[in-house]
Every structure is written in structure tokens, then in C-alpha cells.
Write an enzyme that holds these catalytic residues in place. Structure first.
Site, PDB file in Angstrom:
ATOM      1  N   PRO A  38       0.823  -1.205   0.000  1.00 15.03           N
ATOM      2  CA  PRO A  38       0.000   0.000   0.000  1.00 15.03           C
ATOM      3  C   PRO A  38       0.860   1.260   0.000  1.00 15.03           C
ATOM      4  CG  PRO A  38      -0.847  -1.592   1.571  1.00 15.03           C
ATOM      5  CD  PRO A  38       0.476  -2.118   1.101  1.00 15.03           C
ATOM      6  N   GLU A  39       0.477   2.241  -0.832  1.00 14.66           N
ATOM      7  CA  GLU A  39       1.177   3.507  -0.904  1.00 14.66           C
ATOM      8  C   GLU A  39       0.304   4.585  -0.266  1.00 14.66           C
ATOM      9  OE1 GLU A  39       2.809   4.062  -4.864  1.00 14.66           O
ATOM     10  OE2 GLU A  39       2.990   1.902  -5.143  1.00 14.66           O
ATOM     11  N   LYS A  81       3.641   6.545   4.779  1.00 17.64           N
ATOM     12  CA  LYS A  81       2.870   5.301   4.682  1.00 17.64           C
ATOM     13  C   LYS A  81       2.448   4.782   6.059  1.00 17.64           C
ATOM     14  CE  LYS A  81       5.281   3.937   0.447  1.00 17.64           C
ATOM     15  NZ  LYS A  81       6.033   2.857  -0.240  1.00 17.64           N
ATOM     16  N   HIS A  90      -3.690 -15.582  10.835  1.00 20.44           N
ATOM     17  CA  HIS A  90      -2.860 -14.424  10.518  1.00 20.44           C
ATOM     18  C   HIS A  90      -3.270 -13.156  11.263  1.00 20.44           C
ATOM     19  CE1 HIS A  90      -0.873 -16.810   7.506  1.00 20.44           C
ATOM     20  NE2 HIS A  90      -2.013 -17.056   6.897  1.00 20.44           N
ATOM     21  N   ARG A 149       2.077 -11.838   5.624  1.00 26.11           N
ATOM     22  CA  ARG A 149       3.540 -11.821   5.492  1.00 26.11           C
ATOM     23  C   ARG A 149       4.264 -11.545   6.812  1.00 26.11           C
ATOM     24  NH1 ARG A 149       5.531 -10.585   0.292  1.00 26.11           N
ATOM     25  NH2 ARG A 149       4.163 -11.452  -1.295  1.00 26.11           N
ATOM     26  N   ARG A 166      12.945  -3.315  -8.510  1.00 26.91           N
ATOM     27  CA  ARG A 166      11.505  -3.088  -8.547  1.00 26.91           C
ATOM     28  C   ARG A 166      10.985  -3.166  -9.973  1.00 26.91           C
ATOM     29  NH1 ARG A 166      10.106  -0.627  -3.759  1.00 26.91           N
ATOM     30  NH2 ARG A 166       8.035  -1.474  -4.239  1.00 26.91           N
TER      31      ARG A 166
END
Length: 272
Positions: free
Chosen positions: A2-3, A58, A91, A110, A262
């Protein structure tokens, strides 16, 4: 990952649900998510009331009565809301229970997400927030500021714009879109950018990120601000993610490569 637009979308979603709630207890099931001492983190939050929510880069910044809870979603962090009677899922690594007997659960497949509890009045002056550069909407973000920040950087401009100490909040997706709109090749050395190009980068950053915020961010892979809340800006992307695509301006086949590890998309004709 997410940005800035996605982080803003998450914060606005949280605002609608948790403002005014008081924390009853905190459970941590994956210690590495917490920056600092886990037990102190849990103790500091109990009894605190959620007063407001904003973002810094962020990071989501949740202002409490005397503390500030900050959270970085990293790759796949999400907040879900559950009744405490519902068993914890695999999770769900941090569970905040409010006195109205509702849970806010941080779900992170993650396990890269981060949380910290900091003094409210000092939150912006302490790491990690103190290391961040200007927000894309900051009036101090001028072409001269950007040129000075890039002056000694020999790395590609694509990589430089990902440096959160210069402009905070830009990630890989919007980086490609900003450079495409600015007609700048992502492989150009950052120190070769001139004043007009710096101005174009700043203007297009504001246009693109503002539009993405309005559309709720970009839903790519697993990003969602909350269950059932998805962004729409992926439908507006010009180059990023279009592996077999052509330039929407000139029709040239897009180049797909890696810059600084990237995935990078650009038009070899429009971004010479």
C-alpha cells in the site's frame, strides 16, 4: 505494498469505525510486529481513548488520549473487525479489544507490518516518523527543494523517488505513473533532472495521488482497506502492470524491466 493513497483510504475507513472507542485490552501474537517492548506496548494502550486518525507517509497515526499508535501495513497488513467471541484466525497477530466488546484485529499474512506506541506530543519528532521527508501536498515541496535533494544522487530517478526521506508516501506503482506523466525515463540519473522536470514531477505527483485518494487507492494483489472496501484507481493506471501493453499516448510497446529490484514500466518513445 500500500502507498499513500491506500494508507489514506485505510485511515478514513478506520475513522468511521473506531473514533471515540476506548481500549480494554491488547493481545500480541507475533512479537516482531511491535517496535519496542511488547509488554510495555500492551500496557500503554489500555484505557486510552481513540481521538483522531491521520497519516504520515505510509504510516497510519492513531492519536489516543495521551499516546499515539502508529502502524505500517507493509505488504499485506489489514484491519478486520470481529466480535471477541469469534476465534482468532491464523494471521491475526495483534488484537485490540474495546470496552464496547468489539475487536480490531491486525491481519498480516507476510508478518512484515509494524506497530509502535509513542508519546502523543512527540510522535512526529521520534523515529521512525522523524526520518520521513515532505508529504506530497506540503507547500514546502518545491522544484528547488527537489533539485537540492537529488543533487548528489547518482542512482536512477525511479529509485530516488522511492526514498521516503525526500518525498514520503510514493511507492512503486505511483512512481511509474508519475514518471510517465512527466515524460521522464525511470533510468535517468536523479542528479540530471532539471528545474522544469522537477516541477513536472511535483505537479504530476499531486494530480495522480489526489485522484487515487479520491478513488480509494489502487487494488492490486491483496490490498483492501477493510473487508469489502476496494480501491478503483487500478483502472486509471497508464503503464504500471501492463506487461503486454502499449503506450496510451503513442502506441509504442511498453518496456518492462527492473530498476533497483523493482518492477518498472515505461514508454521508450515518450520517456526517452
Amino acid at each position: 505494498m500500500p502507498e499513500k493513497p491506500e494508507v489514506i483510504t485505510v485511515s478514513k475507513t478506520l475513522e468511521k469505525i473506531i473514533i471515540g472507542k476506548t481500549i480494554k485490552k491488547v493481545d500480541v501474537y507475533w512479537d516482531n510486529i511491535i517496535i519496542g517492548d511488547k509488554d510495555e506496548f500492551k500496557k500503554s494502550l489500555v484505557g486510552e481513548r481513540i481521538e483522531s486518525i491521520t497519516t504520515r507517509g505510509k504510516w497510519i497515526v492513531i492519536f489516543l488520549t495521551t499516546k499515539a499508535l502508529i502502524c505500517h501495513l507493509r505488504m499485506e497488513g489489514k484491519f478486520f473487525f470481529r466480535d471477541p467471541s469469534i476465534p482468532k484466525e491464523k494471521h491475526e497477530h495483534v488484537i485490540i479489544t474495546f470496552i464496547d466488546n468489539t475487536d480490531m484485529r491486525f491481519n498480516d499474512v507476510r508478518k512484515f507490518g509494524k506497530m509502535a506506541c509513542l508519546p502523543k506530543e512527540e510522535v512526529y519528532n521520534l523515529k521512525p516518523l522523524s526520518d520521513l521527508g515532505l508529504e506530497y501536498y506540503d507547500k514546502s515541496l518545491t522544484p528547488s527543494y527537489l533539485l537540492e535533494a537529488l543533487r548528489k544522487k547518482k542512482l536512477p530517478i525511479k529509485t530516488a523517488l522511492l526514498d521516503q526521506s525526500i518525498i514520503t508516501g510514493i511507492g512503486n506503482i505511483y512512481d511509474d505513473e508519475i514518471l510517465f506523466a512527466s515524460h521522464i525515463n525511470p533510468l535517468r540519473k536523479a542528479d540530471s533532472i532539471n528545474i522544469d522536470e522537477a516541477d513536472a514531477i511535483i505537479k504530476n505527483t499531486k494530480i495522480i495521488l489526489d485522484k487515487a485518494v479520491t478513488m480509494g487507492g489502487t487494488t492490486i494483489k491483496s490490498f483492501t482497506s477493510a473487508e469489502g472496501v476496494h480501491g478503483l484507481f487500478q483502472n486509471e493506471l497508464s503503464v504500471h502492470g501492463k506487461k503486454d501493453g502499449t503506450c496510451p499516448n503513442c502506441g509504442e510497446k511498453l518496456i518492462v524491466t527492473k530498476v533497483g529490484g523493482r518492477g518498472t514500466y515505461y514508454c521508450p518513445k515518450c520517456q526517452k
